[in-house]
Design a protein around this motif. Sequence first.
Motif, PDB file in Angstrom:
ATOM      1  N   TYR A   1       0.787  -1.242  -0.125  1.00 27.25           N
ATOM      2  CA  TYR A   1       0.009  -0.051   0.053  1.00 27.25           C
ATOM      3  C   TYR A   1       0.982   1.222   0.174  1.00 27.25           C
ATOM      4  CZ  TYR A   1      -3.704   3.323   1.186  1.00 27.25           C
ATOM      5  OH  TYR A   1      -4.491   4.384   1.122  1.00 27.25           O
ATOM      6  N   ASP A   2       0.677   2.198  -1.011  1.00 29.87           N
ATOM      7  CA  ASP A   2       1.349   3.298  -1.163  1.00 29.87           C
ATOM      8  C   ASP A   2       0.597   4.448  -0.464  1.00 29.87           C
ATOM      9  OD1 ASP A   2       2.334   5.795  -1.987  1.00 29.87           O
ATOM     10  OD2 ASP A   2       3.013   5.055  -4.015  1.00 29.87           O
ATOM     11  N   THR A   3       1.075   4.882   0.883  1.00 33.22           N
ATOM     12  CA  THR A   3       0.323   6.023   1.515  1.00 33.22           C
ATOM     13  C   THR A   3       0.173   7.227   0.839  1.00 33.22           C
ATOM     14  OG1 THR A   3       2.327   6.386   2.737  1.00 33.22           O
ATOM     15  CG2 THR A   3       0.991   4.924   3.770  1.00 33.22           C
ATOM     16  N   ASN A   4       1.024   7.488  -0.150  1.00 33.67           N
ATOM     17  CA  ASN A   4       0.924   8.721  -1.015  1.00 33.67           C
ATOM     18  C   ASN A   4      -0.039   8.777  -1.908  1.00 33.67           C
ATOM     19  OD1 ASN A   4       3.135  10.160   0.279  1.00 33.67           O
ATOM     20  ND2 ASN A   4       4.597   8.833  -0.647  1.00 33.67           N
ATOM     21  N   LYS A   5      -0.076   7.466  -2.787  1.00 30.36           N
ATOM     22  CA  LYS A   5      -1.147   7.526  -3.858  1.00 30.36           C
ATOM     23  C   LYS A   5      -2.595   6.944  -3.273  1.00 30.36           C
ATOM     24  CE  LYS A   5       2.236   6.038  -7.664  1.00 30.36           C
ATOM     25  NZ  LYS A   5       2.674   5.147  -8.353  1.00 30.36           N
ATOM     26  N   LYS A   6      -2.506   6.355  -2.155  1.00 32.55           N
ATOM     27  CA  LYS A   6      -3.677   5.828  -1.300  1.00 32.55           C
ATOM     28  C   LYS A   6      -4.870   5.064  -2.347  1.00 32.55           C
ATOM     29  CE  LYS A   6      -3.861   9.600   1.581  1.00 32.55           C
ATOM     30  NZ  LYS A   6      -3.092   9.081   2.621  1.00 32.55           N
ATOM     31  N   THR A   7      -3.853   4.310  -3.331  1.00 36.92           N
ATOM     32  CA  THR A   7      -4.714   3.239  -4.286  1.00 36.92           C
ATOM     33  C   THR A   7      -5.193   1.969  -3.614  1.00 36.92           C
ATOM     34  OG1 THR A   7      -3.724   4.277  -6.083  1.00 36.92           O
ATOM     35  CG2 THR A   7      -4.758   1.955  -6.234  1.00 36.92           C
ATOM     36  N   PRO A   8      -6.135   1.427  -3.372  1.00 40.69           N
ATOM     37  CA  PRO A   8      -6.565   0.179  -2.479  1.00 40.69           C
ATOM     38  C   PRO A   8      -5.760  -0.949  -3.434  1.00 40.69           C
ATOM     39  CG  PRO A   8      -8.367   1.563  -2.924  1.00 40.69           C
ATOM     40  CD  PRO A   8      -7.243   2.149  -3.747  1.00 40.69           C
ATOM     41  N   VAL A   9      -5.577  -1.693  -2.684  1.00 37.56           N
ATOM     42  CA  VAL A   9      -4.921  -3.245  -3.316  1.00 37.56           C
ATOM     43  C   VAL A   9      -5.379  -4.277  -2.739  1.00 37.56           C
ATOM     44  CG1 VAL A   9      -2.509  -2.066  -3.168  1.00 37.56           C
ATOM     45  CG2 VAL A   9      -3.259  -3.199  -0.880  1.00 37.56           C
ATOM     46  N   ILE A  10      -5.570  -5.295  -3.566  1.00 41.25           N
ATOM     47  CA  ILE A  10      -6.309  -6.728  -3.322  1.00 41.25           C
ATOM     48  C   ILE A  10      -5.467  -7.806  -3.099  1.00 41.25           C
ATOM     49  CG2 ILE A  10      -7.883  -8.039  -4.415  1.00 41.25           C
ATOM     50  CD1 ILE A  10      -9.153  -5.646  -5.901  1.00 41.25           C
ATOM     51  N   GLY A  11      -5.573  -8.409  -2.048  1.00 47.80           N
ATOM     52  CA  GLY A  11      -4.969  -9.789  -1.945  1.00 47.80           C
ATOM     53  C   GLY A  11      -5.593 -10.852  -2.344  1.00 47.80           C
ATOM     54  N   PHE A  12      -5.002 -11.851  -2.899  1.00 46.75           N
ATOM     55  CA  PHE A  12      -5.368 -13.083  -3.349  1.00 46.75           C
ATOM     56  C   PHE A  12      -4.828 -14.243  -2.896  1.00 46.75           C
ATOM     57  CE2 PHE A  12      -6.474 -16.394  -6.532  1.00 46.75           C
ATOM     58  CZ  PHE A  12      -7.611 -16.226  -6.655  1.00 46.75           C
ATOM     59  N   ASP A  13      -5.350 -15.112  -1.904  1.00 44.61           N
ATOM     60  CA  ASP A  13      -4.342 -16.095  -1.179  1.00 44.61           C
ATOM     61  C   ASP A  13      -5.191 -17.509  -1.787  1.00 44.61           C
ATOM     62  OD1 ASP A  13      -2.950 -17.974  -0.036  1.00 44.61           O
ATOM     63  OD2 ASP A  13      -3.440 -17.135   1.858  1.00 44.61           O
TER      64      ASP A  13
ATOM     65  N   ASP B   1      -7.627  -0.500   2.028  1.00 49.25           N
ATOM     66  CA  ASP B   1      -7.543   0.758   1.556  1.00 49.25           C
ATOM     67  C   ASP B   1      -6.944   2.002   2.469  1.00 49.25           C
ATOM     68  OD1 ASP B   1      -9.384   0.769   3.319  1.00 49.25           O
ATOM     69  OD2 ASP B   1     -11.128   1.619   1.957  1.00 49.25           O
ATOM     70  N   GLY B   2      -5.992   1.544   3.224  1.00 52.15           N
ATOM     71  CA  GLY B   2      -5.346   2.521   4.252  1.00 52.15           C
ATOM     72  C   GLY B   2      -5.804   2.055   5.594  1.00 52.15           C
ATOM     73  N   HIS B   3      -6.888   1.271   6.041  1.00 51.75           N
ATOM     74  CA  HIS B   3      -7.354   1.016   7.235  1.00 51.75           C
ATOM     75  C   HIS B   3      -7.946  -0.491   7.178  1.00 51.75           C
ATOM     76  CE1 HIS B   3     -11.243   2.561   5.607  1.00 51.75           C
ATOM     77  NE2 HIS B   3     -11.742   1.567   6.697  1.00 51.75           N
ATOM     78  N   LEU B   4      -7.803  -1.359   8.336  1.00 56.27           N
ATOM     79  CA  LEU B   4      -8.280  -2.546   8.464  1.00 56.27           C
ATOM     80  C   LEU B   4      -9.712  -2.448   8.834  1.00 56.27           C
ATOM     81  CD1 LEU B   4      -5.168  -4.231  10.233  1.00 56.27           C
ATOM     82  CD2 LEU B   4      -5.828  -4.337   7.800  1.00 56.27           C
TER      83      LEU B   4
END
Length: 102
Positions: free
Chosen positions: A68-80, A92-95
């Motif tokens: 997660y890039d705190t500057n861009k604030k682009t949400p990331v998706i995890g796939f396990d 997206d910056g918070h749990l």
Amino acid sequence: TCAAAYLTPKISTYLAGFTRGFDADLDKVPLQFMRSDGGLSPVNDFGGHQAILSGPAGGVVGYAKTTYDTNKKTPVIGFDMGGTSTDVSRYDGHLEHVFETV
């Protein structure tokens, strides 16, 4: 619960062997294990009901900290994807906690 009754003795046996692998100064270190909710539990208070989904919770925390890039604030998706299940999550910056079963 049923999960705690089955898993706690097995986890306790594992943790006893794990901690024996360290010297006597281990009690001076805050050894904690990840719980299913993403929080941490001291080794002497960790049981099966807390561990059952600790892998997916650990995955979210891990990729949140590393991607997660705190500057861009682009949400990331995890796939396990494992052998019997797949866990998908979004950060997206918070749990956040979502309680849902299918």
